[in-house]
Scaffold this active site. Structure first.
Site, short mmCIF file in Angstrom:
data_model
loop_
_atom_site.label_atom_id
_atom_site.label_comp_id
_atom_site.label_asym_id
_atom_site.label_seq_id
_atom_site.Cartn_x
_atom_site.Cartn_y
_atom_site.Cartn_z
CG ASP A 118 -2.51 6.73 0.70
OD1 ASP A 118 -3.36 7.21 1.51
OD2 ASP A 118 -1.55 6.08 0.93
CG ASP A 166 -1.48 2.57 -5.33
OD1 ASP A 166 -1.40 3.72 -4.87
OD2 ASP A 166 -1.76 1.29 -4.78
CB SER A 182 0.80 -0.65 7.32
OG SER A 182 -0.26 -0.63 8.09
#
Length: 410
Positions: free
Chosen positions: A186, A128, A378
């Site tokens: 993602d 990320d 989530s």
């Protein structure tokens, strides 16, 4: 992305009266009327930016110097350390707001957070780093020209590239859990960072990494209806697919809303950087899946999963709408079909106007200081459900910025 099933932020009580973030009944008829009656003008954008600036100044007053805001839940501000995957969005939003308002205090607030975020340039344990470093230092470097920020990002790109293994041909997403070599949709969002690094003097191999990753994602992540699986687990020995699963969606075969948004944005970037028609075609396929889905509400703020039954009690995901709006604005510039380009622009406008409404934009001082309400992190893990999220704010402000700077809708 990781989620709070694995890591929890620091809870900080704020002893002030804030608005709750509970589900509100959908009023799509009213939303359709609002969209029809409101054109996105410079005045509209300025009003939204002014509200956002006030909110983020409020948020900054309650955020510890060594932490970053993550969400607001049960009357408390939830923060994170710099290693959490969303750590770059708050300074990134401050930088966008500085550009659009000229308020130098926002730049100072962002720069303070950059000082604690810098150490993540050495973090090889996450995919990320695009979110963490490019959304923060990338905007800071673009605005200020500070060469130190460039050096930090180049080091961060090196760290990100260590997660690519030739045997598999993709950037590995996670090191935790039962997965062998998990890759999530993602991850498409972090490729923009490597494109920048290659052009800024980093390793030319980064481009090859991006192409390999994107091509394998097209081959393995998408179903016949052009929806995306969330997680593909690969065999690290030969790159073969082990299984196709979800981690944040309703079911393995369902279309988790934000996952579709990440794919849309990521492949739009791939076309921008390569001009390869295959990537534009993929972005269009994803856009048409999202916009043509029978469960997409009239206000175009998706339910958290396209396969969850639409109802007044089904959670919306404002973060998905914000990402979609920003991506569609860019995609509308690339498609050659004039009618399709107009549709993408019009639908992005609908999303922006919807998000700017009282249903999704918080009143000043409410929502813990975050801009947008009603996002879902989530749901399967009961983590960050129907709350504000920093990345929802980031992509919403980015959409407003793009609309204004690209002189769209004129």
């Amino acid at each position: 992305m990781k989620n709070s099933f694995y890591q929890f932020g620091l809870l900080i009580p704020i002893f002030l009266a804030f608005g709750a973030c509970k589900s509100e009944p959908a009023n799509d008829t009213q939303t359709e009327q609002t969209v029809a009656e409101n054109k996105i003008t410079d005045e509209f954008i300025q009003t939204e930016i002014d509200k956002a600036v006030a909110q983020y100044k409020f948020l900054s007053e309650h955020t510890p110097e060594d932490k970053l805001p993550r969400t607001f839940e049960n009357g408390q501000l939830v923060t994170s350390g710099t290693g959490w995957w969303t750590s770059g969005f708050y300074p990134g939003t401050l930088l966008y707001l500085f550009e659009m308002s000229g308020d130098s205090s926002l730049l100072q607030l962002a720069e303070q957070k950059l000082t604690i975020l810098e150490k993540e340039k050495n973090n090889e344990g996450t995919h990320d780093l695009g979110f963490m470093l490019y959304c923060s230092f990338g905007n800071a470097y673009r605005i200020t020209g500070n060469e130190q920020y460039k050096d930090i990002m180049l080091k961060g790109a090196e760290s990100l590239a260590t997660r690519f293994h030739e045997e598999v041909g993709l950037i590995k997403s996670w090191d935790h859990g039962k997965w062998k070599y998990p890759v999530i949709i993602d991850n498409m969002m972090n490729l923009e960072f490597l494109f920048w690094a290659a052009e800024a003097g980093g390793d030319d191999r980064y481009i090859d990494i991006n192409l390999a990753h994107a091509d394998s994602t097209i081959a393995n992540h998408f179903r016949e209806d052009n929806s995306s699986f969330h997680v593909i687990d690969y065999d690290p020995a030969d790159g073969s697919v082990v299984e196709k699963r979800t981690h944040q969606g309703m079911a393995d075969e369902s279309a988790w809303a934000r996952g579709q948004s990440w794919g849309l944005y990521g492949f739009t970037v791939m076309y921008r950087e390569t001009k390869d028609q295959a990537y534009l075609d993929q972005a269009v396929k994803i856009a048409d899946f999202i916009l043509g889905h029978s469960n997409l509400p009239a206000d175009m703020v998706p339910y958290w999963d396209f396969n969850d039954g639409p109802s007044d009690s089904t959670y919306r995901d404002a973060s998905a709408a914000a990402i979609n709006a920003s991506a569609l604005l860019e995609l509308s510039k690339y498609v050659k079909d004039t009618d399709k380009a107009k549709k993408y622009l019009a639908d992005a406008e609908t999303m922006i106007v919807s998000l700017a409404s009282d249903k999704y934009t918080a009143a000043k001082g409410d929502n813990g200081g975050f801009i947008l309400k009603h996002s879902v992190g989530s749901l399967p893990h009961k983590s960050e459900v129907d709350v504000p999220l920093t990345y929802a704010d980031y992509y919403y402000i980015e959409a407003l910025k793009r609309y204004k700077e690209w002189d769209l809708g004129k």
